[in-house]
Design a protein around this motif. Structure first.
Motif, PDB file in Angstrom:
ATOM      1  N   THR A  83       0.829  -1.204   0.000  1.00 44.23           N
ATOM      2  CA  THR A  83       0.000   0.000   0.000  1.00 44.23           C
ATOM      3  C   THR A  83       0.862   1.252   0.000  1.00 44.23           C
ATOM      4  O   THR A  83       1.846   1.335   0.736  1.00 44.23           O
ATOM      5  N   VAL A  84       0.475   2.228  -0.844  1.00 41.21           N
ATOM      6  CA  VAL A  84       1.062   3.567  -0.803  1.00 41.21           C
ATOM      7  C   VAL A  84       0.018   4.477  -0.188  1.00 41.21           C
ATOM      8  O   VAL A  84      -1.069   4.664  -0.740  1.00 41.21           O
ATOM      9  N   PHE A  85       0.336   5.038   0.990  1.00 48.02           N
ATOM     10  CA  PHE A  85      -0.634   5.820   1.739  1.00 48.02           C
ATOM     11  C   PHE A  85      -0.648   7.278   1.293  1.00 48.02           C
ATOM     12  O   PHE A  85       0.276   7.766   0.643  1.00 48.02           O
ATOM     13  N   GLN A  86      -1.709   7.964   1.698  1.00 48.01           N
ATOM     14  CA  GLN A  86      -1.887   9.368   1.332  1.00 48.01           C
ATOM     15  C   GLN A  86      -0.737  10.235   1.829  1.00 48.01           C
ATOM     16  O   GLN A  86      -0.281  11.134   1.139  1.00 48.01           O
ATOM     17  N   ASP A  87      -0.228   9.955   3.038  1.00 46.09           N
ATOM     18  CA  ASP A  87       0.868  10.761   3.591  1.00 46.09           C
ATOM     19  C   ASP A  87       2.237  10.115   3.365  1.00 46.09           C
ATOM     20  O   ASP A  87       3.241  10.538   3.933  1.00 46.09           O
ATOM     21  N   TYR A  88       2.256   9.044   2.532  1.00 50.57           N
ATOM     22  CA  TYR A  88       3.470   8.308   2.135  1.00 50.57           C
ATOM     23  C   TYR A  88       4.068   7.472   3.251  1.00 50.57           C
ATOM     24  O   TYR A  88       4.700   6.450   2.991  1.00 50.57           O
ATOM     25  N   ALA A  89       3.922   7.881   4.540  1.00 49.90           N
ATOM     26  CA  ALA A  89       4.396   7.112   5.699  1.00 49.90           C
ATOM     27  C   ALA A  89       5.869   6.728   5.574  1.00 49.90           C
ATOM     28  O   ALA A  89       6.268   5.609   5.913  1.00 49.90           O
ATOM     29  N   GLY A 140       7.705  16.904  -2.910  1.00 47.99           N
ATOM     30  CA  GLY A 140       6.517  16.072  -2.729  1.00 47.99           C
ATOM     31  C   GLY A 140       6.429  14.956  -3.746  1.00 47.99           C
ATOM     32  O   GLY A 140       6.119  13.804  -3.405  1.00 47.99           O
ATOM     33  N   GLY A 141       6.709  15.273  -5.002  1.00 47.73           N
ATOM     34  CA  GLY A 141       6.663  14.253  -6.042  1.00 47.73           C
ATOM     35  C   GLY A 141       7.729  13.186  -5.860  1.00 47.73           C
ATOM     36  O   GLY A 141       7.495  11.999  -6.106  1.00 47.73           O
ATOM     37  N   GLN A 142       8.919  13.597  -5.426  1.00 45.77           N
ATOM     38  CA  GLN A 142      10.002  12.631  -5.180  1.00 45.77           C
ATOM     39  C   GLN A 142       9.663  11.728  -3.998  1.00 45.77           C
ATOM     40  O   GLN A 142       9.929  10.526  -4.037  1.00 45.77           O
ATOM     41  N   ARG A 143       9.071  12.285  -2.963  1.00 41.83           N
ATOM     42  CA  ARG A 143       8.679  11.458  -1.806  1.00 41.83           C
ATOM     43  C   ARG A 143       7.641  10.413  -2.213  1.00 41.83           C
ATOM     44  O   ARG A 143       7.687   9.275  -1.748  1.00 41.83           O
ATOM     45  N   GLN A 144       6.732  10.834  -3.077  1.00 41.13           N
ATOM     46  CA  GLN A 144       5.731   9.877  -3.530  1.00 41.13           C
ATOM     47  C   GLN A 144       6.399   8.729  -4.276  1.00 41.13           C
ATOM     48  O   GLN A 144       6.042   7.563  -4.112  1.00 41.13           O
ATOM     49  N   ARG A 145       7.397   9.043  -5.087  1.00 45.37           N
ATOM     50  CA  ARG A 145       8.087   7.990  -5.843  1.00 45.37           C
ATOM     51  C   ARG A 145       8.903   7.083  -4.922  1.00 45.37           C
ATOM     52  O   ARG A 145       9.035   5.895  -5.182  1.00 45.37           O
ATOM     53  N   PRO A 164      -2.799   9.006  -3.228  1.00 44.12           N
ATOM     54  CA  PRO A 164      -1.405   9.440  -3.042  1.00 44.12           C
ATOM     55  C   PRO A 164      -1.075  10.771  -3.703  1.00 44.12           C
ATOM     56  O   PRO A 164      -0.010  11.328  -3.452  1.00 44.12           O
ATOM     57  N   LEU A 165      -1.967  11.312  -4.544  1.00 42.39           N
ATOM     58  CA  LEU A 165      -1.663  12.568  -5.236  1.00 42.39           C
ATOM     59  C   LEU A 165      -2.331  13.775  -4.588  1.00 42.39           C
ATOM     60  O   LEU A 165      -2.138  14.899  -5.033  1.00 42.39           O
ATOM     61  N   SER A 166      -3.119  13.547  -3.542  1.00 38.40           N
ATOM     62  CA  SER A 166      -3.958  14.620  -3.008  1.00 38.40           C
ATOM     63  C   SER A 166      -3.164  15.780  -2.404  1.00 38.40           C
ATOM     64  O   SER A 166      -3.659  16.900  -2.350  1.00 38.40           O
ATOM     65  N   ALA A 167      -1.935  15.527  -1.950  1.00 40.36           N
ATOM     66  CA  ALA A 167      -1.153  16.592  -1.306  1.00 40.36           C
ATOM     67  C   ALA A 167      -0.302  17.389  -2.298  1.00 40.36           C
ATOM     68  O   ALA A 167       0.373  18.339  -1.905  1.00 40.36           O
ATOM     69  N   LEU A 168      -0.356  17.026  -3.581  1.00 42.56           N
ATOM     70  CA  LEU A 168       0.493  17.676  -4.575  1.00 42.56           C
ATOM     71  C   LEU A 168      -0.238  18.831  -5.246  1.00 42.56           C
ATOM     72  O   LEU A 168      -1.467  18.853  -5.324  1.00 42.56           O
ATOM     73  N   ASP A 169       0.543  19.808  -5.755  1.00 44.65           N
ATOM     74  CA  ASP A 169      -0.091  20.900  -6.492  1.00 44.65           C
ATOM     75  C   ASP A 169      -0.559  20.397  -7.856  1.00 44.65           C
ATOM     76  O   ASP A 169      -0.201  19.303  -8.295  1.00 44.65           O
ATOM     77  N   LEU A 170      -1.374  21.205  -8.536  1.00 44.46           N
ATOM     78  CA  LEU A 170      -2.063  20.761  -9.750  1.00 44.46           C
ATOM     79  C   LEU A 170      -1.100  20.303 -10.837  1.00 44.46           C
ATOM     80  O   LEU A 170      -1.288  19.236 -11.444  1.00 44.46           O
ATOM     81  N   LYS A 171      -0.034  21.053 -11.085  1.00 47.68           N
ATOM     82  CA  LYS A 171       0.901  20.701 -12.150  1.00 47.68           C
ATOM     83  C   LYS A 171       1.603  19.391 -11.833  1.00 47.68           C
ATOM     84  O   LYS A 171       1.744  18.511 -12.695  1.00 47.68           O
ATOM     85  N   LEU A 172       2.041  19.239 -10.584  1.00 49.91           N
ATOM     86  CA  LEU A 172       2.749  18.022 -10.187  1.00 49.91           C
ATOM     87  C   LEU A 172       1.803  16.818 -10.192  1.00 49.91           C
ATOM     88  O   LEU A 172       2.192  15.708 -10.556  1.00 49.91           O
ATOM     89  N   THR A 174      -0.663  16.342 -12.218  1.00 47.88           N
ATOM     90  CA  THR A 174      -0.822  15.938 -13.617  1.00 47.88           C
ATOM     91  C   THR A 174       0.389  15.142 -14.089  1.00 47.88           C
ATOM     92  O   THR A 174       0.249  14.103 -14.755  1.00 47.88           O
ATOM     93  N   GLU A 175       1.590  15.606 -13.723  1.00 46.87           N
ATOM     94  CA  GLU A 175       2.812  14.883 -14.100  1.00 46.87           C
ATOM     95  C   GLU A 175       2.825  13.490 -13.484  1.00 46.87           C
ATOM     96  O   GLU A 175       3.178  12.507 -14.146  1.00 46.87           O
ATOM     97  N   MET A 176       2.433  13.398 -12.212  1.00 47.55           N
ATOM     98  CA  MET A 176       2.464  12.107 -11.526  1.00 47.55           C
ATOM     99  C   MET A 176       1.394  11.155 -12.047  1.00 47.55           C
ATOM    100  O   MET A 176       1.570   9.931 -11.996  1.00 47.55           O
ATOM    101  N   GLN A 177       0.306  11.679 -12.569  1.00 48.71           N
ATOM    102  CA  GLN A 177      -0.702  10.812 -13.190  1.00 48.71           C
ATOM    103  C   GLN A 177      -0.085  10.053 -14.354  1.00 48.71           C
ATOM    104  O   GLN A 177      -0.263   8.835 -14.486  1.00 48.71           O
TER     105      GLN A 177
END
Length: 351
Positions: A83-89, A140-145, A164-172, A174-177
């Motif tokens: 599982t990848v959590f919302q706050d990455y843990a 934020g994007g690197q932590r998600q990865r 897992p993308l809810s804490a990121l800004d709009l541009k990031l 979209t990139e992470m999608q």
């Protein structure tokens, strides 16, 4: 059972104490190697499905199967699921390498294998060379990865992603999608993604489950869900819609706004009361003479790629229009649409 099926829910209910069920008699199958999205408003049951699959909670009723084997009482650490959590843990006191290696060390994997597996996982998420980086130094994007790498390094059959993308800004976001979708294709494993963001679900998924009040309202491809919603809830929740009441006069003939129109729907009872859906982008702004509907513009907003017009017809129906053309507030205009743009639904919830 079809050997492509990796997860099966058989009449699963989850209830806490005497409260209403969080999940109510839900049955479905998921195939290996697909990207599934659980979509719905807060409290609809989507995260509960994720937690049941992960083994964090057990069903009140019904059975859950992995590869055809009943898994109700199998603990989380015995399931081929991560599982990848919302706050990455992530562990703030460990660097990137040690965060990714943590699960492997718990399993007492040999050191040489850990080195190889961690490097491979970081390569998959485009973080080669970041092994010694501290977590607080990551974006934020690197932590998600990093969180995704930690999950896939254990080679799970299923990867669960809880918003897992809810804490990121709009541009990031979209990139992470794009990155997540490409990662799923490269790994070839089943992704189950939880979100309440409709655009996110439409952009990423092979198949979407739309949930509401503990039940699955509709499942299907993004195109099916968007173009052929089965009821008012789905039509209203997935994208923006014009939803008005009407009457199915006969096959291919529907009446609304005090007019009859040709449509492509059939199979309804003559003169049956129905719901009509027309998407805002399917309404063409035109002259009153050419329009199938005559409306007056109430408000105009510029949305960057289009204007958003809110209009009303003579019968009090509100019409939302997305157009590259602009109209003035108070102006009377025509709206044109093709028969294919009209989607007819039964009032009781089906097509």
């Amino acid at each position: 059972m079809d050997d492509r099926v990796i997860i099966r829910f058989d009449h699963v209910t989850k209830q806490y104490d005497d409260d209403l069920p969080v999940l109510d008699d839900v049955s479905f199958e998921m195939e290996r190697g697909k990207f599934y999205t659980l979509l719905g408003p807060s409290g609809c049951g989507k995260t509960t499905i994720l937690r049941l699959i992960a083994g964090f909670i057990e069903p009140t009723k019904g059975d859950i199967y992995f590869h055809g084997k009943r898994m109700n009482n199998v603990p989380a650490n015995k399931r081929q699921v991560n599982t990848v959590f919302q706050d990455y843990a992530l562990f703030p006191h460990l660097n990137v390498f040690e965060n990714v290696a943590f699960g492997l060390r718990i399993k007492k994997v040999p050191k040489v294998d850990i080195e190889q597996k961690v490097k491979e996982a970081l390569r998959f998420v485009n973080l080669e060379g970041y092994e010694q980086r501290a977590i607080h130094e990551m974006s934020g994007g690197q932590r998600q990865r990093v969180a995704i790498a930690r999950a896939i390094v254990n080679e799970p059959d299923v990867l669960l992603l809880d918003e897992p993308l809810s804490a990121l800004d709009l541009k990031l976001r979209t990139e992470m999608q794009y990155e997540l979708r490409e990662l799923q294709r490269r790994l070839g494993i089943t992704f189950i993604f939880v979100t309440h963001d409709q655009e996110e679900a439409l952009a990423m998924s092979d198949e979407i489950f739309v949930l509401n009040k503990g039940k699955i309202e509709q499942r299907g491809t993004p195109k099916d869900i968007y173009d052929e919603p089965v009821n008012r809830f789905v039509a209203d929740f997935i994208g923006e819609s014009n939803i008005i009441t009407g009457t199915m006069i006969d096959d291919f003939v529907v009446e609304f706004a005090n007019q009859r129109f040709t449509c492509i729907d059939r199979g309804f009872t003559n003169n049956e009361q129905v719901d009509i859906v027309i998407r805002p982008e399917d309404l063409e702004l035109t002259t009153v003479e050419r329009g199938k509907l005559r409306v007056r513009v109430d408000s105009v907003l510029f949305r960057g790629v289009h204007y958003e017009l809110c209009c009303y017809d003579a019968y009090g129906n509100e019409w939302l229009v997305h157009s590259t053309k602009k109209a003035e507030i108070g102006e009377e205009i025509g709206l044109h649409f093709e028969p294919e743009a009209i989607h007819v639904m039964k009032r009781n919830g089906g097509e």
